[in-house]
Every structure is written in structure tokens, then in C-alpha cells.
Design an enzyme around this catalytic site. Structure first.
Site, PDB file in Angstrom:
ATOM      1  N   GLN A 133       0.107  15.229  -3.501  1.00 29.70           N
ATOM      2  CA  GLN A 133       0.840  15.115  -4.763  1.00 29.70           C
ATOM      3  C   GLN A 133       2.299  14.753  -4.534  1.00 29.70           C
ATOM      4  O   GLN A 133       3.147  15.016  -5.390  1.00 29.70           O
ATOM      5  CB  GLN A 133       0.748  16.418  -5.556  1.00 29.70           C
ATOM      6  CG  GLN A 133      -0.670  16.711  -6.028  1.00 29.70           C
ATOM      7  CD  GLN A 133      -0.708  17.917  -6.943  1.00 29.70           C
ATOM      8  OE1 GLN A 133      -0.253  17.880  -8.072  1.00 29.70           O
ATOM      9  NE2 GLN A 133      -1.242  19.020  -6.443  1.00 29.70           N
TER      10      GLN A 133
ATOM     11  N   ARG B 146      -4.719  16.948 -13.900  1.00 28.50           N
ATOM     12  CA  ARG B 146      -4.113  17.754 -14.978  1.00 28.50           C
ATOM     13  C   ARG B 146      -5.183  18.211 -15.957  1.00 28.50           C
ATOM     14  O   ARG B 146      -4.975  19.114 -16.752  1.00 28.50           O
ATOM     15  CB  ARG B 146      -3.049  16.955 -15.767  1.00 28.50           C
ATOM     16  CG  ARG B 146      -1.828  16.467 -15.014  1.00 28.50           C
ATOM     17  CD  ARG B 146      -1.177  17.527 -14.208  1.00 28.50           C
ATOM     18  NE  ARG B 146      -1.612  17.461 -12.830  1.00 28.50           N
ATOM     19  CZ  ARG B 146      -1.508  18.478 -11.973  1.00 28.50           C
ATOM     20  NH1 ARG B 146      -0.990  19.610 -12.330  1.00 28.50           N
ATOM     21  NH2 ARG B 146      -1.928  18.348 -10.736  1.00 28.50           N
TER      22      ARG B 146
ATOM     23  N   LYS C 214      -1.792  27.321  -6.290  1.00 29.18           N
ATOM     24  CA  LYS C 214      -0.541  27.453  -5.519  1.00 29.18           C
ATOM     25  C   LYS C 214       0.541  28.146  -6.345  1.00 29.18           C
ATOM     26  O   LYS C 214       1.199  29.070  -5.882  1.00 29.18           O
ATOM     27  CB  LYS C 214      -0.018  26.075  -5.065  1.00 29.18           C
ATOM     28  CG  LYS C 214      -0.917  25.375  -4.075  1.00 29.18           C
ATOM     29  CD  LYS C 214      -0.326  24.065  -3.620  1.00 29.18           C
ATOM     30  CE  LYS C 214      -0.159  23.065  -4.724  1.00 29.18           C
ATOM     31  NZ  LYS C 214      -1.398  22.676  -5.413  1.00 29.18           N
ATOM     32  N   THR C 215       0.692  27.657  -7.570  1.00 25.43           N
ATOM     33  CA  THR C 215       1.739  28.248  -8.397  1.00 25.43           C
ATOM     34  C   THR C 215       1.377  29.695  -8.738  1.00 25.43           C
ATOM     35  O   THR C 215       2.237  30.573  -8.769  1.00 25.43           O
ATOM     36  CB  THR C 215       1.961  27.395  -9.665  1.00 25.43           C
ATOM     37  OG1 THR C 215       2.257  26.062  -9.247  1.00 25.43           O
ATOM     38  CG2 THR C 215       3.105  27.908 -10.494  1.00 25.43           C
TER      39      THR C 215
ATOM     40  N   ASP D  68       8.298  26.025  -4.921  1.00 26.11           N
ATOM     41  CA  ASP D  68       7.071  25.363  -5.401  1.00 26.11           C
ATOM     42  C   ASP D  68       7.236  23.850  -5.219  1.00 26.11           C
ATOM     43  O   ASP D  68       8.352  23.357  -5.125  1.00 26.11           O
ATOM     44  CB  ASP D  68       6.871  25.692  -6.895  1.00 26.11           C
ATOM     45  CG  ASP D  68       5.428  25.466  -7.356  1.00 26.11           C
ATOM     46  OD1 ASP D  68       4.588  25.036  -6.546  1.00 26.11           O
ATOM     47  OD2 ASP D  68       5.137  25.724  -8.550  1.00 26.11           O
ATOM     48  N   GLU D  69       6.136  23.108  -5.189  1.00 26.69           N
ATOM     49  CA  GLU D  69       6.167  21.643  -5.055  1.00 26.69           C
ATOM     50  C   GLU D  69       7.006  21.219  -3.845  1.00 26.69           C
ATOM     51  O   GLU D  69       7.820  20.301  -3.917  1.00 26.69           O
ATOM     52  CB  GLU D  69       6.730  20.984  -6.331  1.00 26.69           C
ATOM     53  CG  GLU D  69       6.083  21.420  -7.635  1.00 26.69           C
ATOM     54  CD  GLU D  69       4.758  20.720  -7.930  1.00 26.69           C
ATOM     55  OE1 GLU D  69       4.320  19.907  -7.100  1.00 26.69           O
ATOM     56  OE2 GLU D  69       4.167  21.024  -8.972  1.00 26.69           O
TER      57      GLU D  69
HETATM   58  P1  ATP Z   1      -0.883  21.992  -9.009  1.00 27.93           P
HETATM   59  O1  ATP Z   1      -1.139  21.445  -7.654  1.00 27.93           O
HETATM   60  O2  ATP Z   1      -1.378  21.080 -10.079  1.00 27.93           O
HETATM   61  O3  ATP Z   1       0.517  22.470  -9.194  1.00 27.93           O
HETATM   62  P2  ATP Z   1      -1.669  24.703  -8.444  1.00 27.93           P
HETATM   63  O4  ATP Z   1      -2.286  24.667  -7.120  1.00 27.93           O
HETATM   64  O5  ATP Z   1      -0.271  25.158  -8.551  1.00 27.93           O
HETATM   65  O6  ATP Z   1      -1.849  23.278  -9.148  1.00 27.93           O
HETATM   66  P3  ATP Z   1      -2.205  26.654 -10.452  1.00 27.93           P
HETATM   67  O7  ATP Z   1      -1.511  25.962 -11.585  1.00 27.93           O
HETATM   68  O8  ATP Z   1      -1.558  27.813  -9.841  1.00 27.93           O
HETATM   69  O9  ATP Z   1      -2.609  25.579  -9.373  1.00 27.93           O
HETATM   70  O10 ATP Z   1      -3.654  27.080 -10.896  1.00 27.93           O
HETATM   71  C1  ATP Z   1      -4.538  26.196 -11.565  1.00 27.93           C
HETATM   72  C2  ATP Z   1      -5.366  26.960 -12.616  1.00 27.93           C
HETATM   73  O11 ATP Z   1      -6.284  27.790 -11.969  1.00 27.93           O
HETATM   74  C3  ATP Z   1      -4.511  27.842 -13.477  1.00 27.93           C
HETATM   75  O12 ATP Z   1      -5.021  27.845 -14.775  1.00 27.93           O
HETATM   76  C4  ATP Z   1      -4.679  29.201 -12.820  1.00 27.93           C
HETATM   77  O13 ATP Z   1      -4.477  30.249 -13.727  1.00 27.93           O
HETATM   78  C5  ATP Z   1      -6.117  29.149 -12.357  1.00 27.93           C
HETATM   79  N1  ATP Z   1      -6.405  29.988 -11.173  1.00 27.93           N
HETATM   80  C6  ATP Z   1      -5.769  29.938  -9.991  1.00 27.93           C
HETATM   81  N2  ATP Z   1      -6.310  30.823  -9.129  1.00 27.93           N
HETATM   82  C7  ATP Z   1      -7.302  31.443  -9.779  1.00 27.93           C
HETATM   83  C8  ATP Z   1      -8.264  32.480  -9.433  1.00 27.93           C
HETATM   84  N3  ATP Z   1      -8.266  33.021  -8.219  1.00 27.93           N
HETATM   85  N4  ATP Z   1      -9.139  32.847 -10.379  1.00 27.93           N
HETATM   86  C9  ATP Z   1      -9.134  32.277 -11.599  1.00 27.93           C
HETATM   87  N5  ATP Z   1      -8.291  31.328 -11.992  1.00 27.93           N
HETATM   88  C10 ATP Z   1      -7.383  30.909 -11.094  1.00 27.93           C
HETATM   89 MG    MG Z   2       1.479  24.213  -9.208  1.00 24.17          MG
END
Ligand code: ATP
Ligand code: MG
Length: 719
Positions: free
Chosen positions: A251, A606, A35-36, A220-221
Site C-alpha cells: 500500500q 476499501r 493493523k490499525t 501507522d501507515e
Molecule cells: P488497512 O491496511 O486498510 O489500513 P488495517 O490492516 O489497518 O487495514 P483495520 O482497519 O485495523 O485493518 O481492520 C480492518 C477491519 O477488520 C476493521 O473493521 C476491524 O475492526 C476488523 N478487524 C480487525 N481485526 C479483527 C479481529 N481480530 N476480529 C474481528 N474483526 C477484526
Molecule cells: Mg489501517
């Protein structure tokens, strides 16, 4: 322009979210699904593919740390600095807007932000002016009620007229509080957001200016936004409709602070035709970790429902460590980190996560003695916390009556009717006579320089400290600490208040008693000093040192709440015990247990490579020993994903369906048993190690304190 560097590192669903034509977008997805990353790449896309200026973008994140990281990633993506782009927390951004429009917001140019403590003091002052008794109108509760109303965008004049005396009084206090802040140009945290929302609602020119300026708003969030935050986002993007929100209902962990996960649902209604994107592939965690997290969160009933999958290998099993007590837990964690680092890993790839900030103390101690650099995020380190400093203020004054900073800190804490005018007189006297505040205080009394009431109050304070000083003679450090907390009224002072924050303070104060009990002076310490002085010196040192700088490679310690959005190769989730996590309070309120489970989900997700779950059989926390029962969340992890690497010597391996211990043979030595030793007298078994004739038992004797005994060589009688 070539945008492949923006789109290539994304999967199809992510790419769809990033490249959606302007308009409302909601990305609803589980932890670690990117997402981020999507939000960051969307900004890159807007700038490079849609030709939007970075100045026209506003990105809201949850913490400053997250916002710094995001800016770094965007600059990498765009390959140029993005200083002009607005990016920050809700409070940071709204504060900036209020500074720019202070006049229109009805504030003086020099308006000042007050923190929660200032707000509390102000409310007490108002209670005094309204002649309301604090015993009936606890200031913390009023403070909480006022903030609740503000977070729902309700001013005092919005409250409905009521015949109820309680409501009427709340109204009076709230209205006077508003008037007071207005007169003095003071703005509390909730006010920053509410004022900005009102500014946008009431001032068309300003609203339109910023609506035009921020053509794209990204957040975000989103699951943890509250009512005013969402209203403000809507207003800001009302004409462009370019609101890009990412969030995860699983979350949502700030319900207790007014966050409304429902905002995720209303988004779809508020923006009909919005592009809704779901991401299901997790890129963060190895298979076992993800499977376990999925299984735990599946227990919640109140969910939008989604399942994450990963292409990653299963990786290592989650490891479960049953410690005999909290010190064993910390030693195990630090030992494991040492070998991890020896294998060539960085220290900042490790996070120690806990439910309650008070748990950090034992880890800090072990990390310090292992000379392992660490940093505590979000929440102060133990000895830096205000309430701990208050308690230490008493102890310092006992140890040295001439400590002026301590005198100033606690003379009227808890309030004992010593006002500023009286203090000013004492200060003045101490200045002119070149003596300490303590001496000045007794002299102004003996020379009758104070009005009778003030003299009475100051006299009582001096007597209190003198009596406490007398208590140091034949009391242990632990008893003295306990005595100080109780007779000073500090504990009572915080106990009376019902807020979450005050509760945490009580817990920390009680934890100080544990710290005193466990305190052993270092061998290098000056042995001329008494134990109390050594303890105080140690506290001062611990507060000032030990903690690594932000840029240093160091182990990260933080509460589960502060860990949101972050990721680490190695994660320890500690204190997995009923009553601690899930927290006691959540067991009493329906709905809160699900929030605790979401917090557990946040914690587990995490971890990237290795996750440890730890619990202690006996935990000394908040000054008391607790015989614990493992957290229900442990039993929710499927057996296929977890291995038990140590069940403490006395515990049986983890049982599915609950960690309750079997009834044991009552003649066996086990924690909690009362025993008699021929030399040390009666005591209680704290913990056991080893087996057969190698068994060692730790016993707390009422007369001589804690000792390790080898039953094979000593005669212990069960009583
Ligand atoms: P959270 O809910 O914990 O905030 P999130 O959904 O925001 O998580 P991110 O932090 O954006 O997730 O991504 C999680 C990990 O996966 C990061 O290390 C990111 O670089 C990696 N990642 C995300 N998308 C891809 C992709 N398409 N290919 C490879 N790595 C990815
Ligand atoms: Mg995130």
C-alpha cells in the site's frame, strides 16, 4: 486489571503484537488485516496492562480524520478521555513542538506557516531579486527541487560545490530562499519537519526531554514515511527503543512524494532483534473482493510478498459496469446508491473513489440533482479550487467590469508586471472617487497618474479584458471559456511548470471547458440573464452549497490516495481506463506502474460487501473526448470473481487479456464515426443506446451541437 476487553477481539498474531514486551515492533501485513486495530489495542494494552501514562505515548497517523477516529476508539477501549495523549499527523505534531521550542529552533515566536502557493510566490520574488529569468528558471521546478532537498534533510550548504551552472543557480536560489524565510519568520511544510529533526539532533536537552516524555512511539501507515520522518522517529525512540510501526509495502502510494517503502526493510536492520509480526487474515472484505485484490497485486514484481485469506463467505461478485460515457457512469453510480439507501443502508456506508480529483465534478452534478447529500474529502470541490476561481475571475470580470474581487484576483495573474505599488494607487483612487477598480484603473491611466511602464501594463490588461468581452457576443460558452483560458495566459502559466500539482491544475482548467460545454441552465433560472451570468451564478452556488456537513449522513467522495486506511460496505471504483488509471504519467516512468497497481489494491480493499468497477467508453475529461480502453487492472481480476452487469450497447463483453475492441464493420454506426444528417449537417457519433430499430444515437454536430437521433426515422449517411 482485567484486560480481556483489549485482548479478546484479537486473533493470536494480533495478540502477540499487542502484548510484545517493550521494545521495537514491526507489524507487516496486508490490507484489512487489523493493523490499525492492533495499534489502537497496543495503546490500550500499554496503558492498562503496562501502566504507562497516556501522556507518555505518541501516536502518529496519516491524516487528521484517521487520528480523530483512532482517539475515539481508544477512549472507547479505555473508557476515559485521552485528551492529554499526543496523537496526530507528522506535520501537526512537529508544528506543536516548534511552537513550544521556537527559540531553540531559531524561529521568532510569531513564525508563520506558508502553504505551497505562498512558497511559490516567494521563490518568484527571489528570482526577481537575483535577476534570473523565469523563462529559464521555472519557479515551480525550483520549488520542487528545494522541497526534494528538504525532504532528504539537505540544506543549501549541504549541496556539493559544483562547476555546473544549473547546480550553482539552484544553490543560490535555495540559499536566498532560506535566508528570506529566516528573516521573515516563514516556515514551509517541509521545513516544519526538517526544523524539528534538526532541533532534536542539535539540542541534547530537548532531545532527552522528549525521549523521556514519549516512552512509546507508535506509527501507522509506516510504508509512506519519508527520510526525515523516519530519522525523527528513530531519534525520538533512540533511548527507549520503543518504536511500534505498522505498515504494508503493497500500500505504498506516495513514492512520488518522497515516501520510502525501504523504511520497512531498514527497520529490521536498524532494530536488530525487533519483533516482526505478520498478519494474514483479512477481516474486512468478502471472499470475491479479497481474491480479486490478491490477484491484482500479485502482478507486481517488487513486493515483500504476502497472501491474505478470509473466513468470510464469498459474498457478491464484483460488478463491472461499462458506461457509454462519464455522465452515464455517474448516473449509474448515483442510481445504485439510491437503491442501496432505499434498502435501509446509510449513505455514509458508500464511497465513490477516483484517480483524479477532476473526476469529482460529474458525480457532484448527479448527486446534486438527485438531492443526495455528499461530501468530498481531501482535495477541494471542483468550483472551489484556486485555478478554477482564477479562470472564473476572468469570466466574472468580463461579465461585470466592476467586480472588484475579480479584478484584484486576476490583475496580475499570470504575472504581467503590475506590482503592488501600482495596485495600491488604483485602490486609493477607487476609494477616494468611490468608483470600481476597473474605472479607477482607466482613469489613472488617462490622467497619467502612473509611471509609463506601470501604465503600459495596466492598459494592456484593460485592453485584454475588453477584447475578451467583445468575444462573448457571438461565441458559445464553451468557446468563450476556452478562449479565456488561452488568451489570459492562465493555461500557459500552469503548463510551463512541471510539478505534479501544476499538472493537476491544467487538467482542472481543461475540465472547466467540459463544464461549460455541458452547462444547461435550470428551468427555474432567471431567463433574463445571459448564459455566462447563469453559468457564473451556478458555479458560485455549487462552490458554496450542496456539500453536506461532516456529521451528516452523506455519500463520501474522495481520491484513491485519500481513501487509505478507510473502509466502506459499498465502494465504487470509477474511471477504470488506461491513461486515467493507471495514470498516463505512470505509463512513461518505470516503477510508477507498480505504484498505480498498489493504488488499485488500496482502492479495491476499501470495500467490505460490494465493489463496483466502472469505466466509460468515451470520457470527456479535461475538455476533450477520449475514446478509452479499459484499464489493464480490469483484466487482472480473475473471471471467477467478477460479473459484467453492463457492457455498453456498443461494446463487447469483457475479454480476458485486454479490453481492446474488435475491428468493427466500418459501415456500422459506432462512436467516433463521422455521419451526415439531412438537416443538421455533419457530425460525429458519441454514443448509442438500444438495439435494432430502437437504437438511439447521440451525435455531436459541428453546427448545432449534440442531439439524439433515431436512425430508423432519420436518414443518416456515413462519411
Ligand atoms: P488497512 O491496511 O486498510 O489500513 P488495517 O490492516 O489497518 O487495514 P483495520 O482497519 O485495523 O485493518 O481492520 C480492518 C477491519 O477488520 C476493521 O473493521 C476491524 O475492526 C476488523 N478487524 C480487525 N481485526 C479483527 C479481529 N481480530 N476480529 C474481528 N474483526 C477484526
Ligand atoms: Mg489501517
Amino acid at each position: 486489571m482485567d484486560v480481556s476487553h483489549i485482548l479478546d477481539p484479537l486473533n493470536d498474531a494480533q495478540r502477540r503484537a499487542v502484548t510484545t514486551p517493550p521494545g521495537p515492533v514491526l507489524v507487516l501485513a496486508g490490507a484489512g488485516s487489523g493493523k490499525t486495530r492492533v495499534l489502537t489495542h497496543r495503546i490500550g494494552w500499554l496503558v492498562q496492562a503496562e501502566g504507562i501514562s497516556p501522556l507518555q505515548i505518541l501516536a502518529v497517523t496519516f491524516t487528521n480524520k484517521a487520528s480523530r477516529e483512532m482517539r475515539g476508539r481508544i477512549e472507547e477501549l479505555l473508557n476515559f478521555p485521552t485528551g492529554g495523549m499526543w496523537m496526530g499527523t507528522f506535520h501537526g505534531i512537529c508544528h506543536r513542538l516548534l511552537r513550544m521550542h521556537y527559540q531553540e529552533a531559531g524561529l521568532p515566536e510569531t513564525f508563520e506557516i506558508i502553504d505551497s502557493d505562498d512558497q511559490y510566490r516567494l521563490i518568484r520574488r527571489i528570482l526577481g531579486e537575483l535577476d534570473l529569468d523565469e523563462a529559464y528558471w521555472p519557479p515551480r521546478q525550483l520549488q520542487w527541487a528545494i522541497n526534494q532537498h528538504k525532504e532528504e534533510a539537505r540544506r543549501a550548504h549541504h549541496l556539493p560545490a559544483s562547476d555546473d551552472y544549473h547546480q550553482q543557480t539552484l544553490y543560490r536560489v535555495y540559499a536566498s530562499y532560506e535566508e528570506f524565510c529566516q528573516r521573515l519568520g516563514l516556515v514551509d511544510f517541509a521545513e516544519i519537519l526538517l526544523r524539528t529533526l534538526e532541533l532534536f539532533k542539535n539540542n541534547q536537552t530537548i532531545r532527552e526531554t522528549w525521549q523521556k516524555r514519549f516512552r512509546h512511539v507508535l506509527v501507522d501507515e509506516f510504508q509512506d514515511t519519508n527520510t526525515i520522518q523516519y530519522q525523527w522517529l528513530r531519534l525520538l525512540s533512540a533511548s527507549s527503543r520503543n518504536l511500534f510501526a505498522v505498515g504494508d509495502d503493497d500500500q505504498s502510494i506516495y513514492g512520488w512524494r518522497g515516501a520510502r517503502v525501504e523504511n520497512l526493510l531498514t527497520f529490521e536492520k536498524d532494530y536488530p532483534g525487533a519483533e516482526i509480526v505478520r498478519l494474514e487474515q483479512n477481516y474486512r472484505s468478502s471472499g470475491h473482493i479479497l481474491a480479486a485484490a490478491n490477484a491484482v497485486i500479485a502482478r507486481n514484481e517488487d513486493r515483500m510478498g504476502k497472501e491474505l485469506w478470509t473466513e468470510a463467505a464469498d459474498g457478491n461478485l464484483i460488478r463491472l459496469y461499462g458506461a457509454s460515457n462519464e455522465i452515464d457512469e455517474a448516473q449509474f453510480v448515483v442510481g445504485t446508491i439510491e437503491s442501496w439507501v432505499e434498502q435501509g443502508n446509510r449513505r455514509d456506508s458508500v464511497a465513490i473513489l477516483y484517480r483524479s480529483n477532476a473526476q469529482s465534478r460529474v458525480f457532484e452534478e448527479q448527486l446534486l440533482s438527485a438531492a443526495m447529500p455528499y461530501r468530498v474529502y481531501g482535495g477541494l470541490r471542483f468550483f472551489e479550487r484556486a485555478e478554477i476561481k482564477d479562470a472564473l475571475g476572468y469570466m466574472r470580470l468580463i461579465s461585470n467590469h466592476d467586480s472588484d474581487p475579480s479584478f484584484e484576483r486576476i490583475v496580475n495573474l499570470p504575472p504581467r508586471g503590475i506590482g503592488n505599488r501600482t495596485l495600491e494607487k488604483i485602490r486609493e483612487y477607487s476609494r477616494t472617487q468611490q468608483i470600481s477598480m476597473w474605472q479607477a484603473a482607466s482613469q489613472v491611466i488617462s490622467q497619467e497618474l502612473l509611471p509609463a511602464r506601470a501604465a503600459g501594463a495596466v492598459g494592456a490588461f484593460l485592453k485584454l479584458i475588453s477584447e475578451m468581452t467583445a468575444q462573448t457576443e457571438d461565441n458559445s460558452l464553451e468557446d468563450l471559456t476556452d478562449h479565456v483560458l488561452n488568451t489570459s495566459g492562465l493555461l500557459e502559466h500552469y503548463r510551463k511548470e512541471k510539478s505534479e500539482r501544476a499538472q493537476g491544475r491544467v487538467e482542472n482548467l481543461e475540465e472547466l471547458v467540459s463544464a461549460a460545454r455541458n452547462f444547461i441552465p435550470a428551468e427555474t433560472d432567471d431567463n433574463e440573464l445571459d448564459l455566462l451570468s447563469l453559468f457564473l451564478a451556478n458555479a458560485a452556488l455549487e462552490a458554496g452549497e450542496g456539500q453536506a456537513e461532516e456529521w451528516e449522513d452523506c455519500v463520501q467522495l474522495m481520491s484513491l490516495h485519500s481513501a487509505k486506511g478507510l473502509e466502506f460496505p459499498l465502494v465504487f471504483l470509477c474511471g477504470m481506463e488506461e491513461g486515467l488509471f493507471p495514470h498516463q504519467r505512470s505509463l512513461e516512468e518505470p516503477g510508477r506502474l507498480e505504484e498505480e497497481r498498489r493504488l488499485c489494491y488500496v482502492g479495491m480493499t476499501r470495500a467490505m460487501e460490494q465493489l463496483y468497477l466502472c469505466y466509460a467508453e468515451i470520457r470527456r475529461l479535461y475538455g476533450k473526448d477520449h475514446y478509452t480502453q479499459g484499464s489493464r487492472f480490469l483484466t487482472e481480476v480473475p473471471t471467477a470473481n467478477i460479473e459484467e452487469i453492463r457492457s455498453s450497447a456498443i461494446s463487447r463483453p469483457l475479454q480476458r487479456g485486454g479490453l481492446r475492441k474488435e475491428e468493427k464493420n466500418s459501415n456500422e454506426l459506432q462512436p467516433g464515426k463521422q455521419v451526415r444528417h439531412e438537416k443538421f449537417g455533419e457530425g460525429m457519433v458519441v454514443t448509442l443506446e438500444g438495439q435494432g430499430e430502437h437504437t438511439r444515437v447521440q451525435i455531436h454536430f459541428s453546427e448545432v451541437g449534440t442531439k439524439w437521433i433515431i436512425p430508423a426515422y432519420a436518414s443518416l449517411e456515413m462519411i
